[in-house]
Design a protein around this motif. Structure first.
Motif, PDB file in Angstrom:
ATOM      1  N   SER A   1     -56.796  -6.170  -7.758  1.00 34.72           N
ATOM      2  CA  SER A   1     -56.856  -7.244  -8.760  1.00 34.72           C
ATOM      3  C   SER A   1     -57.295  -8.552  -8.116  1.00 34.72           C
ATOM      4  CB  SER A   1     -55.495  -7.405  -9.449  1.00 34.72           C
ATOM      5  OG  SER A   1     -55.581  -8.364 -10.475  1.00 34.72           O
ATOM      6  N   GLN A   2     -56.745  -8.812  -6.957  1.00 37.93           N
ATOM      7  CA  GLN A   2     -57.092 -10.050  -6.239  1.00 37.93           C
ATOM      8  C   GLN A   2     -58.576 -10.063  -5.880  1.00 37.93           C
ATOM      9  OE1 GLN A   2     -56.138 -13.470  -5.804  1.00 37.93           O
ATOM     10  NE2 GLN A   2     -54.194 -12.377  -5.693  1.00 37.93           N
TER      11      GLN A   2
ATOM     12  N   GLN B   1     -57.350 -10.796 -15.090  1.00 38.58           N
ATOM     13  CA  GLN B   1     -56.657 -10.064 -14.034  1.00 38.58           C
ATOM     14  C   GLN B   1     -56.648  -8.576 -14.412  1.00 38.58           C
ATOM     15  OE1 GLN B   1     -53.224 -12.316 -16.092  1.00 38.58           O
ATOM     16  NE2 GLN B   1     -52.352 -11.471 -14.232  1.00 38.58           N
TER      17      GLN B   1
ATOM     18  N   ARG C   1     -56.865 -12.808  -9.049  1.00 39.17           N
ATOM     19  CA  ARG C   1     -55.498 -13.018  -9.533  1.00 39.17           C
ATOM     20  C   ARG C   1     -54.676 -11.759  -9.362  1.00 39.17           C
ATOM     21  NH1 ARG C   1     -55.131 -16.026 -15.334  1.00 39.17           N
ATOM     22  NH2 ARG C   1     -52.969 -15.359 -15.214  1.00 39.17           N
ATOM     23  N   ALA C   2     -53.357 -11.925  -9.361  1.00 43.18           N
ATOM     24  CA  ALA C   2     -52.460 -10.770  -9.228  1.00 43.18           C
ATOM     25  C   ALA C   2     -52.539  -9.908 -10.487  1.00 43.18           C
ATOM     26  CB  ALA C   2     -51.036 -11.254  -9.003  1.00 43.18           C
ATOM     27  N   PRO C   3     -52.241  -8.616 -10.364  1.00 41.13           N
ATOM     28  CA  PRO C   3     -52.259  -7.762 -11.557  1.00 41.13           C
ATOM     29  C   PRO C   3     -51.072  -8.035 -12.473  1.00 41.13           C
ATOM     30  CG  PRO C   3     -51.461  -6.514  -9.679  1.00 41.13           C
ATOM     31  CD  PRO C   3     -51.831  -7.878  -9.160  1.00 41.13           C
TER      32      PRO C   3
ATOM     33  N   ALA D   1     -52.507  -4.577  -6.229  1.00 40.65           N
ATOM     34  CA  ALA D   1     -52.451  -6.019  -5.940  1.00 40.65           C
ATOM     35  C   ALA D   1     -53.732  -6.455  -5.238  1.00 40.65           C
ATOM     36  CB  ALA D   1     -51.221  -6.333  -5.084  1.00 40.65           C
ATOM     37  N   ILE D   2     -54.174  -5.647  -4.255  1.00 41.09           N
ATOM     38  CA  ILE D   2     -55.410  -5.975  -3.526  1.00 41.09           C
ATOM     39  C   ILE D   2     -56.609  -5.889  -4.470  1.00 41.09           C
ATOM     40  CG2 ILE D   2     -56.981  -5.155  -1.713  1.00 41.09           C
ATOM     41  CD1 ILE D   2     -54.418  -4.094  -0.255  1.00 41.09           C
TER      42      ILE D   2
ATOM     43  N   GLU E   1     -48.821   0.266  -5.677  1.00 42.55           N
ATOM     44  CA  GLU E   1     -48.502  -1.116  -6.048  1.00 42.55           C
ATOM     45  C   GLU E   1     -49.285  -2.086  -5.158  1.00 42.55           C
ATOM     46  OE1 GLU E   1     -44.318  -1.905  -6.155  1.00 42.55           O
ATOM     47  OE2 GLU E   1     -44.604  -3.747  -7.314  1.00 42.55           O
TER      48      GLU E   1
ATOM     49  N   TYR F   1     -48.446  -6.090 -15.500  1.00 43.22           N
ATOM     50  CA  TYR F   1     -47.973  -4.793 -15.986  1.00 43.22           C
ATOM     51  C   TYR F   1     -47.403  -4.958 -17.386  1.00 43.22           C
ATOM     52  CZ  TYR F   1     -48.401  -3.263 -11.151  1.00 43.22           C
ATOM     53  OH  TYR F   1     -48.895  -2.938  -9.925  1.00 43.22           O
TER      54      TYR F   1
END
Ligand SMILES: [Zn+2]
Length: 473
Positions: A400-401, A202, A406-408, A397-398, A393, A410
């Motif tokens: 990483s997906q 991710q 997958r979601a990012p 998210a977009i 943010e 932190y």
């Protein structure tokens, strides 16, 4: 051009151009000035700069109005500055993209047939010094921008800055930032590609970096070495005194740094993110390190381990002087023991304050009146990211997906990037995307460093996404 074609373009750039160029780059032993004081005479740094700029110049022809300059201030490492006009020429808005091309020294422990200056591509991994830290950064940044140009997606003015002194605490960089202030401008987004990732599954965003305090501590008890059978029991051992002095700083049983004033209150949001990151990583929090059989990590609590390596001060002794190697070690009570102390500092701790605390702590009231000196005592401040803007943010998210499925995640990083602290102070309103390819076993600074090529590709795609969303915000 569709999203798929954009991804295919990034993939082909990595395969056909970036990896082959990084193979050539790994062969160049362009160690950072701290590890090669004669770097200018040796010419390796210039060779690396030529390799980078030769490649970049070829690409800039398809980005009209863009410029590349190798900036050289006297007696300082060179710096590559690439400027790419934004889609709206009237706009002052800009993005700063950062990376570096100087390298860490060789280090021992490379596997048979591998070495710092020996590029080896095996499956997804490109072995050798500097590919991941941080050679890939300029190529990724420029490829991301090229992919936008190809798809006709607008973006703000981009300033790519590649320095050659990062592994020497970026000593030269402040001079360049000053010198180039009008061209760097006031970026609303800073993208730093010199950080780490918790896994290769991710997108990982770095939320903080630790500061760093270094000192060469020497404890001297004699003017020359003497027979240890004659002197031990009469002359205190300099090694024992060095241990005793270090114990003022560090609890030798737990590894905790003792002075309260070298700690900070960890922000609640960071503790919450550390829990999430620890859950995402699981045993990898410690499993990524090459422990010897039977060796255990510092704690069983994974969140505590994450917080230890990102928000707490920790000491490493990284070098020694005055101690012969085994083969030359006679029964001598040595005159002095020198130890290189490397103290990581919490992200928000004031570096000057830390210097004052450590200096007083180590040199006051030396045991038996020994001579304790601290040389090359210096400290750099860490960094804590400003609050993430909603557009960024959502974009991350977009990104990483799309790139990883997958979601990012932190997480703070345990290492230091002095430039980030400098930028954070200089541009308090800027947003930061700090990421990188230094994941499990990639071992930057150590032996067997590798670049995980698919992660390089995916990070490139994520940068393109964020640049596009930055424009649309
Ligand atoms: Zn680096």
């Amino acid at each position: 051009m569709s999203e798929q074609q954009q991804a295919a373009f990034i993939d082909s750039m990595w395969q056909d151009e970036i990896v082959p160029t990084l193979v050539d780059y790994i062969r160049i032993p362009n160690k950072s000035p701290a590890f090669d004081p004669d770097w200018a005479a040796h010419g390796h740094m210039d060779r690396a700069v030529d390799l980078f700029t030769g490649w970049a110049r070829g690409k800039l022809t398809s980005l009209p109005g863009s410029t590349l300059e190798v900036v050289r201030l006297a007696d300082r490492t060179p710096l590559i500055l690439i400027e790419i006009p934004g889609s709206d020429p009237a706009s002052q808005d800009r993005v700063l993209l950062y990376g570096h091309l100087d390298k860490q020294p060789e280090m021992v422990g490379w596997r048979e047939g591998y070495g710092p200056w020996i590029p080896r591509l095996e499956g997804d991994k490109l072995y050798g010094r500097g590919g991941a830290d941080d050679g890939y950064a300029m190529f990724a940044a420029l490829t991301a921008i090229l992919s936008l140009a190809r798809t006709g997606k607008p973006h703000a003015r981009c300033v790519i800055l590649i320095e050659a002194c990062e592994e020497s605490s970026s000593d030269d960089l402040p001079y360049y930032v000053e010198h180039l202030a009008s061209r760097i401008g006031d970026p609303s987004l800073v993208i730093c590609l010199d950080s780490g990732c918790g896994n290769y599954d991710q997108l990982w965003l770095t939320t903080s970096l630790r500061g760093m305090l270094g000192a060469n501590m020497t404890v001297r008890v004699l003017t020359e070495g003497v027979h240890s059978g004659d002197a031990s029991g009469v002359v205190p051992s300099s090694f024992r005194l060095a241990r005793q002095i270090i114990s003022r700083l560090e609890d030798e049983v737990t590894g905790a740094i003792l002075p309260e004033s070298l700690h900070v209150q960890v922000p609640a949001e960071r503790i919450a993110q550390a829990r999430v990151a620890a859950a995402a990583l699981g045993e990898q929090v410690h499993g990524k390190f090459p422990f010897t059989p039977g060796m255990k990590p510092l704690s069983d609590d994974l969140t505590e381990l994450v917080l230890n390596r990102t928000w707490r001060p920790q000491l490493a002794v990284t070098g020694a002087e005055g101690m012969p190697a085994f083969a030359n070690a006679g029964n001598v009570l040595r005159p002095a023991t020198g130890l290189r102390l490397s103290l990581r500092l919490p992200p928000t701790l004031d570096a000057e304050h830390a210097l004052a605390v450590v200096e007083k702590l180590l040199t006051d009231n030396p045991p038996y009146g020994a001579e304790v000196t601290l040389e090359q005592l210096e400290a750099t401040k860490g960094w804590n990211a400003p609050k993430l803007a909603p557009w960024l943010e959502a974009s991350l998210a977009i990104a990483s997906q799309a790139a990883f499925g997958r979601a990012p995640a932190y997480m703070g990083e345990g290492g230091s990037i002095p430039f980030m602290a400098m930028l954070g102070e200089r541009f308090p309103k800027a947003q930061f995307m700090v990421t990188g390819v230094l994941g499990p076993h990639s071992n930057a600074h150590g032996p067997n460093e590798f670049l995980h090529v698919p992660t390089g590709r995916r990070v490139t795609a994520a940068v393109a996404q964020v640049l596009a969303d930055h424009w649309m915000r």
